[in-house]
Design a protein around this motif. Structure first.
Motif, PDB file in Angstrom:
ATOM      1  N   GLN A 169       0.887  -0.883   0.028  1.00 23.67           N
ATOM      2  CA  GLN A 169      -0.216   0.207   0.037  1.00 23.67           C
ATOM      3  C   GLN A 169       1.040   1.150   0.279  1.00 23.67           C
ATOM      4  N   LYS A 170       0.433   1.799  -0.873  1.00 24.60           N
ATOM      5  CA  LYS A 170       1.562   3.222  -0.835  1.00 24.60           C
ATOM      6  C   LYS A 170       0.622   4.278  -1.191  1.00 24.60           C
ATOM      7  N   PRO A 171       1.641   5.260  -0.351  1.00 26.03           N
ATOM      8  CA  PRO A 171       0.701   6.673  -0.294  1.00 26.03           C
ATOM      9  C   PRO A 171       0.999   7.506  -1.528  1.00 26.03           C
ATOM     10  N   SER A 172      -0.040   8.272  -1.419  1.00 20.37           N
ATOM     11  CA  SER A 172      -0.881   8.786  -3.046  1.00 20.37           C
ATOM     12  C   SER A 172       0.340   9.852  -2.656  1.00 20.37           C
ATOM     13  N   LEU A 173       0.452  10.808  -2.230  1.00 18.49           N
ATOM     14  CA  LEU A 173       1.432  11.834  -2.286  1.00 18.49           C
ATOM     15  C   LEU A 173       2.756  11.664  -0.807  1.00 18.49           C
ATOM     16  N   LEU A 174       3.471  12.637  -1.751  1.00 18.06           N
ATOM     17  CA  LEU A 174       4.670  12.907  -0.731  1.00 18.06           C
ATOM     18  C   LEU A 174       4.788  14.220  -1.564  1.00 18.06           C
ATOM     19  N   ILE A 175       5.011  15.253  -0.407  1.00 13.50           N
ATOM     20  CA  ILE A 175       5.641  16.411  -0.410  1.00 13.50           C
ATOM     21  C   ILE A 175       7.493  16.447  -0.012  1.00 13.50           C
ATOM     22  N   SER A 176       7.907  16.972  -0.726  1.00 16.29           N
ATOM     23  CA  SER A 176       9.410  16.553  -0.304  1.00 16.29           C
ATOM     24  C   SER A 176      10.073  17.993  -0.333  1.00 16.29           C
ATOM     25  N   GLY A 177      10.874  18.670   0.640  1.00 19.44           N
ATOM     26  CA  GLY A 177      11.184  19.295   0.495  1.00 19.44           C
ATOM     27  C   GLY A 177      12.728  20.343  -0.197  1.00 19.44           C
ATOM     28  N   SER A 178      13.513  21.502  -0.321  1.00 20.81           N
ATOM     29  CA  SER A 178      13.818  21.879  -1.006  1.00 20.81           C
ATOM     30  C   SER A 178      14.527  23.226  -0.999  1.00 20.81           C
ATOM     31  N   ALA A 179      15.176  24.379  -2.397  1.00 21.64           N
ATOM     32  CA  ALA A 179      15.466  25.248  -1.417  1.00 21.64           C
ATOM     33  C   ALA A 179      15.630  26.150  -2.536  1.00 21.64           C
ATOM     34  N   VAL A 180      15.160  27.350  -2.242  1.00 22.82           N
ATOM     35  CA  VAL A 180      14.664  28.436  -3.254  1.00 22.82           C
ATOM     36  C   VAL A 180      16.417  28.413  -4.248  1.00 22.82           C
ATOM     37  N   THR A 211      15.507  13.415  -7.429  1.00 18.97           N
ATOM     38  CA  THR A 211      15.212  12.259  -6.982  1.00 18.97           C
ATOM     39  C   THR A 211      13.984  11.930  -6.461  1.00 18.97           C
ATOM     40  N   ALA A 212      13.359  13.284  -5.994  1.00 16.08           N
ATOM     41  CA  ALA A 212      12.313  13.129  -5.119  1.00 16.08           C
ATOM     42  C   ALA A 212      10.729  12.596  -5.943  1.00 16.08           C
ATOM     43  N   VAL A 262       4.999  16.977  -4.690  1.00 15.53           N
ATOM     44  CA  VAL A 262       4.835  18.212  -4.513  1.00 15.53           C
ATOM     45  C   VAL A 262       6.046  18.326  -4.024  1.00 15.53           C
ATOM     46  N   LEU A 263       6.901  19.273  -4.276  1.00 20.97           N
ATOM     47  CA  LEU A 263       8.382  20.075  -3.975  1.00 20.97           C
ATOM     48  C   LEU A 263       7.989  21.386  -3.494  1.00 20.97           C
ATOM     49  N   VAL A 264       8.331  21.506  -2.129  1.00 17.70           N
ATOM     50  CA  VAL A 264       8.310  22.954  -1.845  1.00 17.70           C
ATOM     51  C   VAL A 264      10.135  23.141  -1.502  1.00 17.70           C
TER      52      VAL A 264
END
Length: 300
Positions: free
Chosen positions: A103-114, A147-148, A159-161
């Protein structure tokens, strides 16, 4: 909703846990020190040392924020290796585990930076812009995002933040400025013309929560207030808030000699704009730097 966090004991992770506990979510934090998770994140938050310790029950989303602080010390070869492994290698480990999970999640929110953009100079940078300068910080963020994004091959929305400079009373880059400014030794870095894409921590928490619940959110989002300021204006405003002078510039040469390659991060900047967040309907609580710093000062 069951949410798995990496970096859950960090500045942003701790506040996300508090926020989501109030909403009634179930939270698990993957940490090198799982025994400290409950004290740092909340008694109801479970800490795990290995991803395999997580049961096969439903997992709705992953928020991947782990990463050693990028500006804490000069970028020696050893430090660069740590910065890389704490982001890219950790994310690769996360993906390898997801591949084995039924069972896999529907969403990955992954960090990044400006810092993904490099030193943008005077260019206004929204999420459609390309990297400007291929420095280490940019390479690091590009590799982290790439990678994400491989999670999309597992059917997971990504989603990349791209976070700016987070203003918080509990730590972060502002905490390292307070002592020199309080001693009357604060001032601009270099010529002070570089852009600073700042964000109040409350808005950072709110926008991650917004993206968690935004149907169809995907790709990069600039996490910074819609009114970036130059470094000189930031120093002057911080001095006013602390009722201290802010006229002691740190010469660029001194930064380069003392910090080496890390000085590029401080002497460069990004005029980053949160175009996609605004288009999606997110409302920033703090858009004025003075109001944001006044609020932080009251919490100190």
């Amino acid at each position: 909703m069951h949410i798995l966090l990496t970096g859950g004991t960090g500045l942003i992770g701790r506040q996300l846990c508090r926020h989501w506990l109030q909403q009634g979510h179930r939270l698990t934090v993957w940490s090198r020190r799982p025994e400290k998770v409950a004290a740092l994140c909340g008694a109801q938050v479970r800490g795990i040392a290995r991803l395999q310790d997580l049961d096969d029950g439903p997992l709705d989303a992953i928020v991947n924020l782990a990463g050693a602080p990028i500006a804490d010390r000069p970028w020696t070869h050893r430090r660069k290796a740590l910065l890389w492994s704490s982001r890219i290698t950790l994310t690769e480990t996360l993906l390898a585990w997801l591949e084995t999970r039924a069972q896999k999640p529907s969403l990955l929110i992954s960090g990044s930076a400006v810092g993904w953009y490099g030193d943008g100079g005077e260019r206004e940078l929204n999420e459609t812009a390309s990297p400007v300068i291929d420095d280490f910080a940019s390479q690091l963020c590009i590799a982290w995002e790439e990678t994400a994004q491989r999670a999309e091959g597992l059917g997971i929305r990504v989603v990349l933040v791209r976070t700016g400079l987070v203003l918080s009373a509990e730590g972060g880059f502002l905490s390292r400025l307070l002592l020199p400014f309080r001693l009357g030794l604060g001032g601009p870095l270099g010529n002070g013309r570089q852009w600073m894409p700042w964000i109040h921590v409350d808005d950072q928490i709110a926008l991650i929560d917004f993206l968690l619940h935004l149907n169809g959110a995907n790709g990069p989002y600039n996490a910074c207030a819609p009114k970036p300021v130059r470094n000189r204006e930031f120093a002057k405003t911080l001095g006013r808030v602390l009722h201290r002078p802010a006229f002691m510039p740190m010469p660029a040469l001194a930064l380069k000699v003392g910090l080496g390659e890390l000085s590029q991060l401080l002497l460069g900047g990004q005029k980053a704009m949160p175009a996609r967040l605004l288009e999606a309907g997110f409302t920033f609580r703090f858009t004025d730097l003075r109001a944001a710093l006044d609020d932080i000062a009251r919490r100190l």
